[in-house]
Design a protein around this motif. Structure first.
Motif, PDB file in Angstrom:
ATOM      1  N   PRO A  74       0.837  -1.203   0.000  1.00 23.31           N
ATOM      2  CA  PRO A  74       0.000   0.000   0.000  1.00 23.31           C
ATOM      3  C   PRO A  74       0.868   1.248   0.000  1.00 23.31           C
ATOM      4  O   PRO A  74       2.023   1.214   0.425  1.00 23.31           O
ATOM      5  CB  PRO A  74      -0.789  -0.124   1.316  1.00 23.31           C
ATOM      6  CG  PRO A  74      -0.728  -1.571   1.668  1.00 23.31           C
ATOM      7  CD  PRO A  74       0.603  -2.053   1.176  1.00 23.31           C
ATOM      8  N   GLY A  75       0.320   2.357  -0.462  1.00 17.76           N
ATOM      9  CA  GLY A  75       1.087   3.600  -0.484  1.00 17.76           C
ATOM     10  C   GLY A  75       2.100   3.588  -1.608  1.00 17.76           C
ATOM     11  O   GLY A  75       1.777   3.292  -2.760  1.00 17.76           O
ATOM     12  N   LEU A  76       3.342   3.889  -1.272  1.00 22.10           N
ATOM     13  CA  LEU A  76       4.411   3.884  -2.264  1.00 22.10           C
ATOM     14  C   LEU A  76       4.739   2.433  -2.602  1.00 22.10           C
ATOM     15  O   LEU A  76       5.353   1.727  -1.821  1.00 22.10           O
ATOM     16  CB  LEU A  76       5.648   4.592  -1.708  1.00 22.10           C
ATOM     17  CG  LEU A  76       6.807   4.811  -2.687  1.00 22.10           C
ATOM     18  CD1 LEU A  76       6.409   5.817  -3.763  1.00 22.10           C
ATOM     19  CD2 LEU A  76       8.038   5.313  -1.936  1.00 22.10           C
ATOM     20  N   GLY A  77       4.306   1.979  -3.762  1.00 21.53           N
ATOM     21  CA  GLY A  77       4.491   0.584  -4.147  1.00 21.53           C
ATOM     22  C   GLY A  77       5.939   0.243  -4.444  1.00 21.53           C
ATOM     23  O   GLY A  77       6.823   1.107  -4.469  1.00 21.53           O
ATOM     24  N   ARG A  83      12.737   2.805  -7.612  1.00 20.62           N
ATOM     25  CA  ARG A  83      13.335   3.949  -8.314  1.00 20.62           C
ATOM     26  C   ARG A  83      13.912   4.953  -7.321  1.00 20.62           C
ATOM     27  O   ARG A  83      15.027   5.459  -7.492  1.00 20.62           O
ATOM     28  CB  ARG A  83      12.283   4.633  -9.195  1.00 20.62           C
ATOM     29  CG  ARG A  83      11.813   3.819 -10.392  1.00 20.62           C
ATOM     30  CD  ARG A  83      11.007   4.696 -11.337  1.00 20.62           C
ATOM     31  NE  ARG A  83      10.511   3.952 -12.488  1.00 20.62           N
ATOM     32  CZ  ARG A  83       9.265   3.539 -12.632  1.00 20.62           C
ATOM     33  NH1 ARG A  83       8.373   3.807 -11.699  1.00 20.62           N
ATOM     34  NH2 ARG A  83       8.893   2.869 -13.710  1.00 20.62           N
ATOM     35  N   GLU A  84      13.140   5.245  -6.269  1.00 18.55           N
ATOM     36  CA  GLU A  84      13.580   6.247  -5.301  1.00 18.55           C
ATOM     37  C   GLU A  84      14.753   5.744  -4.460  1.00 18.55           C
ATOM     38  O   GLU A  84      15.659   6.512  -4.119  1.00 18.55           O
ATOM     39  CB  GLU A  84      12.406   6.642  -4.396  1.00 18.55           C
ATOM     40  CG  GLU A  84      11.255   7.329  -5.130  1.00 18.55           C
ATOM     41  CD  GLU A  84      11.701   8.581  -5.872  1.00 18.55           C
ATOM     42  OE1 GLU A  84      12.510   9.349  -5.311  1.00 18.55           O
ATOM     43  OE2 GLU A  84      11.254   8.789  -7.021  1.00 18.55           O
ATOM     44  N   ILE A  85      14.741   4.463  -4.124  1.00 20.48           N
ATOM     45  CA  ILE A  85      15.853   3.873  -3.370  1.00 20.48           C
ATOM     46  C   ILE A  85      17.156   4.041  -4.137  1.00 20.48           C
ATOM     47  O   ILE A  85      18.187   4.443  -3.585  1.00 20.48           O
ATOM     48  CB  ILE A  85      15.600   2.373  -3.105  1.00 20.48           C
ATOM     49  CG1 ILE A  85      14.509   2.189  -2.044  1.00 20.48           C
ATOM     50  CG2 ILE A  85      16.885   1.664  -2.661  1.00 20.48           C
ATOM     51  CD1 ILE A  85      13.999   0.765  -1.942  1.00 20.48           C
ATOM     52  N   GLU A  91      24.207   2.259  -4.871  1.00 20.40           N
ATOM     53  CA  GLU A  91      25.023   1.083  -4.577  1.00 20.40           C
ATOM     54  C   GLU A  91      24.180  -0.089  -4.077  1.00 20.40           C
ATOM     55  O   GLU A  91      24.605  -1.241  -4.136  1.00 20.40           O
ATOM     56  CB  GLU A  91      26.079   1.414  -3.510  1.00 20.40           C
ATOM     57  CG  GLU A  91      26.985   2.582  -3.864  1.00 20.40           C
ATOM     58  CD  GLU A  91      26.448   3.911  -3.331  1.00 20.40           C
ATOM     59  OE1 GLU A  91      25.222   3.991  -3.081  1.00 20.40           O
ATOM     60  OE2 GLU A  91      27.242   4.847  -3.169  1.00 20.40           O
ATOM     61  N   CYS A  92      23.005   0.207  -3.546  1.00 22.45           N
ATOM     62  CA  CYS A  92      22.140  -0.852  -3.027  1.00 22.45           C
ATOM     63  C   CYS A  92      21.594  -1.703  -4.172  1.00 22.45           C
ATOM     64  O   CYS A  92      21.372  -1.216  -5.275  1.00 22.45           O
ATOM     65  CB  CYS A  92      20.967  -0.254  -2.248  1.00 22.45           C
ATOM     66  SG  CYS A  92      21.389   0.312  -0.600  1.00 22.45           S
ATOM     67  N   LYS A  93      21.365  -2.961  -3.871  1.00 26.11           N
ATOM     68  CA  LYS A  93      20.792  -3.877  -4.855  1.00 26.11           C
ATOM     69  C   LYS A  93      19.427  -4.326  -4.349  1.00 26.11           C
ATOM     70  O   LYS A  93      19.305  -4.781  -3.214  1.00 26.11           O
ATOM     71  CB  LYS A  93      21.715  -5.073  -5.072  1.00 26.11           C
ATOM     72  CG  LYS A  93      23.123  -4.700  -5.541  1.00 26.11           C
ATOM     73  CD  LYS A  93      23.989  -5.937  -5.670  1.00 26.11           C
ATOM     74  CE  LYS A  93      25.412  -5.582  -6.097  1.00 26.11           C
ATOM     75  NZ  LYS A  93      26.154  -4.897  -5.003  1.00 26.11           N
ATOM     76  N   VAL A  94      18.422  -4.182  -5.195  1.00 24.17           N
ATOM     77  CA  VAL A  94      17.054  -4.530  -4.816  1.00 24.17           C
ATOM     78  C   VAL A  94      16.672  -5.886  -5.393  1.00 24.17           C
ATOM     79  O   VAL A  94      16.855  -6.134  -6.589  1.00 24.17           O
ATOM     80  CB  VAL A  94      16.050  -3.464  -5.310  1.00 24.17           C
ATOM     81  CG1 VAL A  94      14.612  -3.899  -5.006  1.00 24.17           C
ATOM     82  CG2 VAL A  94      16.348  -2.114  -4.669  1.00 24.17           C
ATOM     83  N   LEU A 110      11.719  -4.924 -12.761  1.00 27.54           N
ATOM     84  CA  LEU A 110      13.053  -5.011 -13.354  1.00 27.54           C
ATOM     85  C   LEU A 110      13.406  -3.727 -14.094  1.00 27.54           C
ATOM     86  O   LEU A 110      14.544  -3.261 -14.052  1.00 27.54           O
ATOM     87  CB  LEU A 110      13.131  -6.219 -14.288  1.00 27.54           C
ATOM     88  CG  LEU A 110      13.011  -7.583 -13.582  1.00 27.54           C
ATOM     89  CD1 LEU A 110      12.884  -8.704 -14.603  1.00 27.54           C
ATOM     90  CD2 LEU A 110      14.210  -7.832 -12.667  1.00 27.54           C
ATOM     91  N   ARG A 111      12.431  -3.130 -14.760  1.00 29.54           N
ATOM     92  CA  ARG A 111      12.680  -1.865 -15.450  1.00 29.54           C
ATOM     93  C   ARG A 111      12.967  -0.736 -14.471  1.00 29.54           C
ATOM     94  O   ARG A 111      13.679   0.214 -14.794  1.00 29.54           O
ATOM     95  CB  ARG A 111      11.467  -1.495 -16.313  1.00 29.54           C
ATOM     96  CG  ARG A 111      11.281  -2.370 -17.537  1.00 29.54           C
ATOM     97  CD  ARG A 111      10.025  -1.990 -18.292  1.00 29.54           C
ATOM     98  NE  ARG A 111       9.764  -2.892 -19.399  1.00 29.54           N
ATOM     99  CZ  ARG A 111       8.693  -2.828 -20.175  1.00 29.54           C
ATOM    100  NH1 ARG A 111       7.783  -1.891 -19.954  1.00 29.54           N
ATOM    101  NH2 ARG A 111       8.528  -3.683 -21.158  1.00 29.54           N
ATOM    102  N   SER A 112      12.404  -0.833 -13.283  1.00 30.03           N
ATOM    103  CA  SER A 112      12.623   0.217 -12.284  1.00 30.03           C
ATOM    104  C   SER A 112      14.012   0.129 -11.657  1.00 30.03           C
ATOM    105  O   SER A 112      14.435   1.045 -10.955  1.00 30.03           O
ATOM    106  CB  SER A 112      11.557   0.141 -11.188  1.00 30.03           C
ATOM    107  OG  SER A 112      11.738  -1.004 -10.378  1.00 30.03           O
TER     108      SER A 112
END
Length: 251
Positions: A74-77, A83-85, A91-94, A110-112
């Motif tokens: 919910p909220g920021l999906g 994208r924002e992270i 350097e972070c990997k999601v 994946l596109r994000s």
């Protein structure tokens, strides 16, 4: 390697944390329940030094190597959160995880910028493998999802990328509408006027060829942008895990 868990279901967070805790090369540095919380967490950590601990008044904010993120919250999906992270901490990997294995969610994640995508029904061994592969700098996608993406890269079952017609903001608002948010709530959350949100809503309907929020939800479920239930499959090993009180941050 350090891992930050982000999922709006406490049982999922606690279960995954318990599983990762048994891996000798992994440590869970935090558990959060929303995209908003992870952005606040990252903003307190030092994105220029991945090995440093940042101390606040009450908690330790340690920059993670891996962010294991629910794609549907919910909220920021998960899509926009990723994208924002990466803007705050490239350097972070999601690694995204979801109960939805088809539709537009995998391709959009994946596109994000997500480096990995797994379903919540994968065995524990695959969960650990995905994290390790991504930490080494490679991509990992659950094989069944990878096969679907190879056949249908839009994740739209031959629909020509229906939701790709939407802009990032339109997609974000569409997700919030399918989550049951009212225009007034979306307006406050996004800092937009209700009139502007209604304009976005109208454009969404026009682009998708629909006339109501109900039709939007049905279409979103059909194309994998939304779940037809908010209950998650969870991981198989959850049956053997006893739930215990959540800790927002683990040092």
């Amino acid at each position: 390697m350090s891992i930050l868990l982000v999922d709006d279901h406490e049982l999922v967070r606690e279960g995954v944390a318990r599983l990762l805790g048994d891996a000798p090369d992994m440590v869970v540095v935090g558990q959060l329940s929303s995209g908003e919380e992870v952005l606040e967490y990252i903003s307190h950590a030092d994105s220029n030094d991945m090995n440093s601990d940042i101390y606040s008044t009450n908690n330790i904010y340690r920059m993670p190597d891996i962010i294991l993120l629910d794609a549907r919250m919910p909220g920021l999906g998960g899509i926009e959160a990723t994208r924002e992270i990466l803007k705050l901490a490239p350097e972070c990997k999601v690694v995204a995880m979801s109960s939805v294995a088809s539709g537009v969610i995998p391709s959009q994640m994946l596109r994000s910028g997500a480096k990995g995508f797994i379903t919540k029904s994968v065995p524990v061994e695959e969960l650990l493998k995905a994290i390790r592969v991504v930490n080494e700098g490679d991509h990992y996608v659950t094989p069944s999802v990878a096969t679907r993406l190879a056949v249908d890269p839009f994740g739209d079952d031959g629909g020509g990328g229906l939701f790709d017609k939407l802009s990032r903001r339109e997609l974000q608002i569409a997700q919030m509408l399918t989550d049951g948010k009212k225009v007034s709530q979306i307006s406050i959350y996004l800092g937009l006027s209700p009139k502007t949100v209604y304009s976005y809503r109208y454009r969404i309907f026009e682009k998708l060829g629909i006339r109501s929020d109900v039709e939007l939800t049905i279409l979103a479920v059909k194309h994998g942008l939304a779940d037809d239930t908010r209950e998650y499959d969870g991981l198989p090993s959850f049956d053997s895990i006893v739930s215990f009180p959540a800790k927002q941050l683990i040092s």
